[in-house]
Design an enzyme around this catalytic site. Structure first.
Site, short mmCIF file in Angstrom:
data_model
loop_
_atom_site.label_atom_id
_atom_site.label_comp_id
_atom_site.label_asym_id
_atom_site.label_seq_id
_atom_site.Cartn_x
_atom_site.Cartn_y
_atom_site.Cartn_z
N HIS A 1 -7.12 -4.51 10.37
CA HIS A 1 -6.90 -4.39 8.93
C HIS A 1 -5.66 -5.16 8.45
O HIS A 1 -4.72 -5.37 9.20
CB HIS A 1 -6.86 -2.92 8.47
CG HIS A 1 -5.65 -2.15 8.88
ND1 HIS A 1 -5.72 -0.80 9.19
CD2 HIS A 1 -4.34 -2.49 9.01
CE1 HIS A 1 -4.50 -0.37 9.49
NE2 HIS A 1 -3.66 -1.37 9.39
N GLU B 1 -9.50 -1.83 5.48
CA GLU B 1 -10.12 -1.54 6.76
C GLU B 1 -11.34 -2.45 6.98
O GLU B 1 -11.84 -3.06 6.02
CB GLU B 1 -10.57 -0.07 6.77
CG GLU B 1 -9.41 0.92 6.66
CD GLU B 1 -8.57 1.05 7.94
OE1 GLU B 1 -8.49 0.07 8.72
OE2 GLU B 1 -8.00 2.13 8.15
N ASP C 1 0.81 -1.23 0.00
CA ASP C 1 0.00 0.00 0.00
C ASP C 1 0.84 1.27 0.00
O ASP C 1 2.06 1.23 0.22
CB ASP C 1 -0.96 0.00 1.20
CG ASP C 1 -0.29 -0.46 2.50
OD1 ASP C 1 0.95 -0.37 2.59
OD2 ASP C 1 -0.99 -0.91 3.41
N ASP D 1 -7.12 -2.29 14.36
CA ASP D 1 -8.54 -2.49 14.04
C ASP D 1 -8.75 -3.75 13.19
O ASP D 1 -9.83 -3.97 12.67
CB ASP D 1 -9.12 -1.25 13.33
CG ASP D 1 -8.48 -0.99 11.97
OD1 ASP D 1 -7.56 -1.75 11.57
OD2 ASP D 1 -8.91 -0.05 11.28
P1 PGA Z 1 2.33 -1.26 12.65
O1 PGA Z 1 1.13 -1.23 11.60
O2 PGA Z 1 3.26 -2.32 12.16
O3 PGA Z 1 2.97 0.09 12.58
O4 PGA Z 1 1.75 -1.60 13.97
C1 PGA Z 1 0.59 -2.43 11.14
C2 PGA Z 1 -0.55 -2.15 10.17
O5 PGA Z 1 -1.17 -1.10 10.26
O6 PGA Z 1 -0.83 -3.02 9.34
#
Ligand code: PGA
Length: 261
Positions: free
Chosen positions: A138, A143, A67, A136
């Site tokens: 995702h 999302e 992404d 959350d």
């Molecule tokens: P993080 O993010 O590794 O910074 O915790 C993970 C994500 O949002 O997929």
């Protein structure tokens, strides 16, 4: 789904690095799906060390990142182009023309996303997809509520994700609302998924993804349908799992022929 719980994020990252190295030694022209965020940083450091110390070769590897933020210049300090450059690509012998990261400045986003998806297909599909997990639930930037068969497209971030990622920006208001992300269908098409999650902040999303019902409300839960998904956790991220003892017993008692480390 194989759940591997190690005491620390460092130890879990070491297992992840060995799995990636195993993949590259078995198939030097592997296609890797790559993730950003704090979670895979240690993994990238370990792979860079394997490259410099053990000559792990990335010269024939192709990569596709999950992404990127829409509207951020690749040179922006919080862009995922910049993240990948600083945390991984400058430290290994990867060929620049085999690196793919969604272009957050694409003019025609739907056409660009279709072309990105086709690029993955034309490269032979993703052999190994590295994934983090949002607090959350995702995957990539898919999302909660994302279509379970979605492909690369525009998504709108939840406020929770914008808050989680605000630490990378100088001003909270600067966090983009829109992103380009591989879809859940794209991720599910990869031949193997390695999901990493560390820390207490991820424990709820991990429990729902691994032991909850499969639902678009928790995108990580879709991996229960993947035939080769490994979930690598530290003790804190695993703290709400009801079958943690079983997963640990399974991992410690694998017959040697079953291990791909
Ligand atoms: P993080 O993010 O590794 O910074 O915790 C993970 C994500 O949002 O997929």
């Amino acid at each position: 789904m194989e759940v591997i719980i190690l005491p620390t994020a460092e130890e879990a990252s070491e297992v992840a690095a060995r799995l990636v190295a195993h993949q590259l030694r078995a198939k030097s022209d592997s296609v890797l799906g790559l993730a950003t965020g704090s979670t895979p940083c240690k993994l990238y450091q370990l792979l860079a060390r394997m490259h410099s110390v053990d000559h792990l070769d990335f010269s024939r590897v192709t990569t596709f990142n999950l992404d990127e933020y829409i509207g951020l210049d690749p040179a922006h300090p919080a862009s995922y182009h910049r993240f990948m450059e600083e945390n991984f690509f400058t430290h290994v012998n990867i060929s620049r023309d085999r690196i793919h990261i969604p272009d957050g400045l694409a003019r025609d986003v739907p056409a660009y996303c279709d072309a990105y998806e086709k690029g993955i297909y034309d490269a032979g599909g993703i052999d190994l997809q590295i994934l983090g997990l949002g607090s959350d639930g995702h995957l990539g930037f898919n999302e909660p509520g994302s279509s379970l068969s979605s492909h690369t497209r525009i998504k709108t971030l939840t406020e929770r994700t914008r808050n989680d990622n605000a630490r990378y920006f100088t001003d909270d208001r600067e966090v983009p609302h829109h992103v380009i992300t591989m879809g859940l269908g794209t991720i599910m098409n990869s031949r193997m998924c390695l999901l990493l999650a560390f820390g207490k902040r991820k424990a709820q999303a991990v429990a729902e993804s691994v032991e909850g019902p499969v639902t678009a409300s928790v995108p990580g839960s879709l991996l229960q349908f993947h035939s080769r998904a490994k979930v690598l956790l530290d003790a804190e991220a695993a703290s709400l799992l009801t079958r943690a003892d079983y997963y640990q017993w399974v991992y410690k008692n694998k017959p040697p022929w079953q291990s791909d480390l």
